[in-house]
Design an enzyme around this catalytic site. Sequence first.
Site, mmCIF file in Angstrom:
data_model
loop_
_atom_site.group_PDB
_atom_site.id
_atom_site.type_symbol
_atom_site.label_atom_id
_atom_site.label_comp_id
_atom_site.label_asym_id
_atom_site.label_seq_id
_atom_site.Cartn_x
_atom_site.Cartn_y
_atom_site.Cartn_z
ATOM 1 N N HIS A 55 0.988 -1.156 -0.035
ATOM 2 C CA HIS A 55 -0.151 0.055 -0.093
ATOM 3 C C HIS A 55 0.991 1.350 -0.059
ATOM 4 C CE1 HIS A 55 -3.796 -2.084 0.504
ATOM 5 N NE2 HIS A 55 -3.243 -2.970 1.311
ATOM 6 N N ASN A 127 -10.586 -2.703 2.429
ATOM 7 C CA ASN A 127 -10.001 -2.789 0.811
ATOM 8 C C ASN A 127 -11.448 -2.593 0.129
ATOM 9 O OD1 ASN A 127 -7.228 -3.440 0.835
ATOM 10 N ND2 ASN A 127 -7.778 -5.902 0.994
#
Length: 485
Positions: A55, A127
């Site tokens: 990420h 997510n």
Amino acid sequence: MSERPIATTDAGSPAPSLEHSQSVGPNGPLLLQDHYLIQKMAHFNRERVPERVVHAKGGGAYGVLEITEDVSQFTKAKLFQKGARTESLVRFSTVAGELGSADTARDPRGFAVKFYTEDGNYDIVGNNTPIFFIRDPQKFSDFIHSQKRRPDNHLRDHNMQWDFWTLSPESAHQVTFLMTDRGTPASWRHMHGFGSHTFLWYNAAGERFWVKYHFKTDQGIRNFTAAEAAAAQVADPDLHIRDLYEAIRRGDDPSWTVNVQIMPFEEAADYRFNPFDLTKVWPHADYPEITIGRWTLNRNPENYFAEIEQASFEPSSFVPGIGPSPDKMLQGRLFSYPDAHRYRIGPNYLQLPVNQPKAPVHSYNFDGPMTYRNPAGPVYAPNTVGGPVAAGPDVWRGEEYELAGEIVRSAYHPHREDDDFSQPRALWERVLSDTDRAHLVDNVVGHASAPEVTDDMKKRVVGYWRNIHKDLGDRVAQGLGVTDA
Ligand code: NDP
């Protein structure tokens, strides 16, 4: 004309020159005593904190959660009480790419939200997919290694990715999701968010429920085809950061309807699927979504590094009324996220303005690098000198429950309909349109046609998709030119 301030060193003394280093004569060598130059060069070398291993590339904004429905029978968490308004921060991201990589690459998107509640921070670190590739954190670093760069040539490698996936059938659901056009969202505003894990909710009476969070985009789902995503990677690698920033700047604040699925505590034990398995959803026919409120993004950060790069989200930040479930992936993340922040930002990362709770902090942890919170009072407990005392069992009554068992290393004890393929099969058979299916097949074929993917691996890829559905596997075989799989 306003008077401009005098530039200084970081210690506040006036800068002698912003252009010229101190030298022995105009043409001579530079002097080590030019402390202004030395400070500038040394600080420049230290401008970056370590990039997130996963990420790394992302952007974010501030917003507000407003609760419109009464769910006090399920949780006493103050942020979820009807009428509550809670300030929040989100960070959206890709997973595998580095800080400079393109926003529109095929990847799940991180959807990490921090709520600054009156009981301290509550983070939902989810997510844009309701599921994940694996169900045991033992495999997490291996999975990520397979997605990132090879150690020898520093290239990403689709053969390595399919090697991991085909040897990990539990990945089938998430890989199916990823290979549809939802793997390339058109913007962060046009995708859903999911808490993904199952969490524990408990009410004021201490009654327990399992919960899943769904943030449904009010902008509608919008995805790129593979060709559009590839074009966007070239045209504007920062498209998603730009899109969110510009939308908020022009007052077009994006919002999401916040839904939950609730499962009574006792039903988990013999539900048809393991309700804690992160590769599974809870089918809506069993647990319909209930709308509880709306979440709106309405403010851009003013400094990217301070507010987004240093933002630290951790699924271990709970508030009274909410706790963890035995989802093994969640259990692993409870450790690994705060640990990543301690390494990346430093042990006092929760003192930075963006991470600092809005609730007062009375902790016995103190000192360490760059601390701002310096206690004057007692630094140990118990004490008789007026130090803070524990909230006590009433506040947390409900998060405790009885568990017993052998210490083992094993797969989850299966529930009666557990398998790795029936849920992705339902997606293929019942949910995807003909166009979605055609794009799924094309996206798989395109991905597995990379030059490094071997003929043997292509056969394994076909077998993987045939496990989900014969038609799907046959169409992938045709696209890959595999005739004898
Ligand atoms: P439902 O028909 O009740 O739900 C289907 C879900 O799929 C909806 O949430 C829908 O919401 C979402 N969806 C629609 N189009 C797509 C797409 N192209 N890609 C991914 N998701 C899509 O059936 P079930 O609850 O029984 O679930 C069937 C399958 O749907 C599951 O096996 C799973 O693969 C998938 N799914 C299920 C979810 C759940 O929480 N139950 C959540 C998301 C997907 P929307 O169009 O708003 O996204």
